[in-house]
Design a protein around this motif. Sequence first.
Motif, PDB file in Angstrom:
ATOM      1  N   LYS A   1      27.603  24.474  21.378  1.00  0.00           N
ATOM      2  CA  LYS A   1      26.534  25.304  21.943  1.00  0.00           C
ATOM      3  C   LYS A   1      26.815  26.788  21.735  1.00  0.00           C
ATOM      4  O   LYS A   1      25.890  27.593  21.631  1.00  0.00           O
ATOM      5  N   VAL A   2      28.104  27.139  21.639  1.00  0.00           N
ATOM      6  CA  VAL A   2      28.456  28.523  21.339  1.00  0.00           C
ATOM      7  C   VAL A   2      28.012  28.867  19.919  1.00  0.00           C
ATOM      8  O   VAL A   2      27.458  29.941  19.664  1.00  0.00           O
ATOM      9  N   ALA A   3      28.227  27.944  18.973  1.00  0.00           N
ATOM     10  CA  ALA A   3      27.830  28.171  17.582  1.00  0.00           C
ATOM     11  C   ALA A   3      26.324  28.350  17.464  1.00  0.00           C
ATOM     12  O   ALA A   3      25.841  29.230  16.742  1.00  0.00           O
ATOM     13  N   PHE A   4      25.553  27.515  18.187  1.00  0.00           N
ATOM     14  CA  PHE A   4      24.095  27.623  18.144  1.00  0.00           C
ATOM     15  C   PHE A   4      23.638  28.970  18.700  1.00  0.00           C
ATOM     16  O   PHE A   4      22.762  29.621  18.130  1.00  0.00           O
ATOM     17  N   ALA A   5      24.242  29.383  19.819  1.00  0.00           N
ATOM     18  CA  ALA A   5      23.850  30.652  20.441  1.00  0.00           C
ATOM     19  C   ALA A   5      24.208  31.841  19.560  1.00  0.00           C
ATOM     20  O   ALA A   5      23.444  32.805  19.445  1.00  0.00           O
ATOM     21  N   VAL A   6      25.369  31.778  18.911  1.00  0.00           N
ATOM     22  CA  VAL A   6      25.789  32.864  18.020  1.00  0.00           C
ATOM     23  C   VAL A   6      24.868  32.941  16.809  1.00  0.00           C
ATOM     24  O   VAL A   6      24.455  34.028  16.398  1.00  0.00           O
ATOM     25  N   ALA A   7      24.547  31.791  16.235  1.00  0.00           N
ATOM     26  CA  ALA A   7      23.644  31.765  15.080  1.00  0.00           C
ATOM     27  C   ALA A   7      22.293  32.367  15.429  1.00  0.00           C
ATOM     28  O   ALA A   7      21.716  33.145  14.653  1.00  0.00           O
ATOM     29  N   PHE A   8      21.781  32.031  16.609  1.00  0.00           N
ATOM     30  CA  PHE A   8      20.493  32.577  17.056  1.00  0.00           C
ATOM     31  C   PHE A   8      20.561  34.097  17.186  1.00  0.00           C
ATOM     32  O   PHE A   8      19.686  34.824  16.691  1.00  0.00           O
ATOM     33  N   SER A   9      21.617  34.599  17.836  1.00  0.00           N
ATOM     34  CA  SER A   9      21.746  36.041  18.044  1.00  0.00           C
ATOM     35  C   SER A   9      21.902  36.793  16.732  1.00  0.00           C
ATOM     36  O   SER A   9      21.322  37.871  16.543  1.00  0.00           O
ATOM     37  N   LEU A  10      22.676  36.222  15.807  1.00  0.00           N
ATOM     38  CA  LEU A  10      22.882  36.887  14.520  1.00  0.00           C
ATOM     39  C   LEU A  10      21.589  36.957  13.719  1.00  0.00           C
ATOM     40  O   LEU A  10      21.284  37.988  13.094  1.00  0.00           O
ATOM     41  N   CYS A  11      20.834  35.866  13.721  1.00  0.00           N
ATOM     42  CA  CYS A  11      19.548  35.866  13.005  1.00  0.00           C
ATOM     43  C   CYS A  11      18.603  36.904  13.587  1.00  0.00           C
ATOM     44  O   CYS A  11      17.880  37.586  12.855  1.00  0.00           O
ATOM     45  N   GLN A  12      18.612  37.020  14.922  1.00  0.00           N
ATOM     46  CA  GLN A  12      17.758  38.011  15.567  1.00  0.00           C
ATOM     47  C   GLN A  12      18.164  39.440  15.212  1.00  0.00           C
ATOM     48  O   GLN A  12      17.344  40.345  15.205  1.00  0.00           O
ATOM     49  N   LYS A  13      19.458  39.623  14.913  1.00  0.00           N
ATOM     50  CA  LYS A  13      19.958  40.941  14.539  1.00  0.00           C
ATOM     51  C   LYS A  13      19.763  41.227  13.045  1.00  0.00           C
ATOM     52  O   LYS A  13      20.138  42.296  12.563  1.00  0.00           O
ATOM     53  N   GLY A  14      19.224  40.246  12.306  1.00  0.00           N
ATOM     54  CA  GLY A  14      18.994  40.444  10.887  1.00  0.00           C
ATOM     55  C   GLY A  14      20.185  40.120  10.011  1.00  0.00           C
ATOM     56  O   GLY A  14      20.223  40.499   8.834  1.00  0.00           O
ATOM     57  N   ILE A  15      21.185  39.427  10.573  1.00  0.00           N
ATOM     58  CA  ILE A  15      22.375  39.040   9.822  1.00  0.00           C
ATOM     59  C   ILE A  15      22.189  37.623   9.298  1.00  0.00           C
ATOM     60  O   ILE A  15      21.821  36.716  10.045  1.00  0.00           O
ATOM     61  N   GLN A  16      22.456  37.422   8.026  1.00  0.00           N
ATOM     62  CA  GLN A  16      22.262  36.120   7.405  1.00  0.00           C
ATOM     63  C   GLN A  16      23.373  35.153   7.822  1.00  0.00           C
ATOM     64  O   GLN A  16      24.554  35.480   7.757  1.00  0.00           O
ATOM     65  N   VAL A  17      22.980  33.969   8.256  1.00  0.00           N
ATOM     66  CA  VAL A  17      23.919  32.916   8.661  1.00  0.00           C
ATOM     67  C   VAL A  17      23.904  31.829   7.596  1.00  0.00           C
ATOM     68  O   VAL A  17      22.875  31.196   7.358  1.00  0.00           O
ATOM     69  N   THR A  18      25.050  31.614   6.957  1.00  0.00           N
ATOM     70  CA  THR A  18      25.153  30.651   5.871  1.00  0.00           C
ATOM     71  C   THR A  18      25.926  29.415   6.312  1.00  0.00           C
ATOM     72  O   THR A  18      26.961  29.530   6.979  1.00  0.00           O
TER      73      THR A  18
END
Length: 241
Positions: A126-143
């Motif tokens: 759940k930490v990974a999902f939350a981090v991925a969401f926040s990064l995408c919202q900040k405009g950072i690409q999650v690969t």
Amino acid sequence: MHLTTPESIYHLRVGFPYLASKPYSSAWYLWLLWPVTLSFMMLTKIYRRSFVVERNQFHQLRLQTWAIPNFREQGKELNRYGEVYVKKHPQLKVKLVDGSSLAVAVLLNSIPKGTTQVLLRGNLTKVAFAVAFSLCQKGIQVTVLHEDEYEKLDISLGTKSEGKLVISKSYSSCKLWLVGDDLTEEEQRKANKGTLFIPFSQFPLKNLRKDCFYHTTPAMQTPKALENVDSCEVGLETYSI
């Protein structure tokens, strides 16, 4: 706090500080205390009341840690950022913060400014999902590297990914890795020279590469103004969330 096994009572303040200062594990000598353990279990069965195991003070704030006398793992409703309480009491003007949300905040703060892309590896918690969401919202690409990981994240984030969630077959696509459990040594060796590994797991990553950088697990420093800290943090200046 919650009790997961009968012996876990000894990891609380009412137990032994030596055990409280270390990650939970069963010890053979605790079996000698089974008469006491069984007596405690009987009392919790009869009274079923929460009790205070620790009292802290931070400046003018007086804090308490309570234990729930229930010998089992937490239910999912207790692990969803307190969602069950928010839905049950929508009128309360209270923001609930749990260990996972704190870990996400610390993790995001650990990512260097100017980062445009990260590689997400390891088990998707759940930490990974939350981090991925926040990064995408900040405009950072999650690969991500695997189709099943992409599908899970894509279903969870949906349009909230802002198009920043991508799948790649290359381990060398970026030099910042967010890693969880089950990252293999073989995968770690495929990283580019100078890669920064930032773990979102509870335990640190094994440092295999001398030409790479390894961040600590999500942790915060205990303020000096915080008084009477003992359970789980005995003698530790920093502790995992």
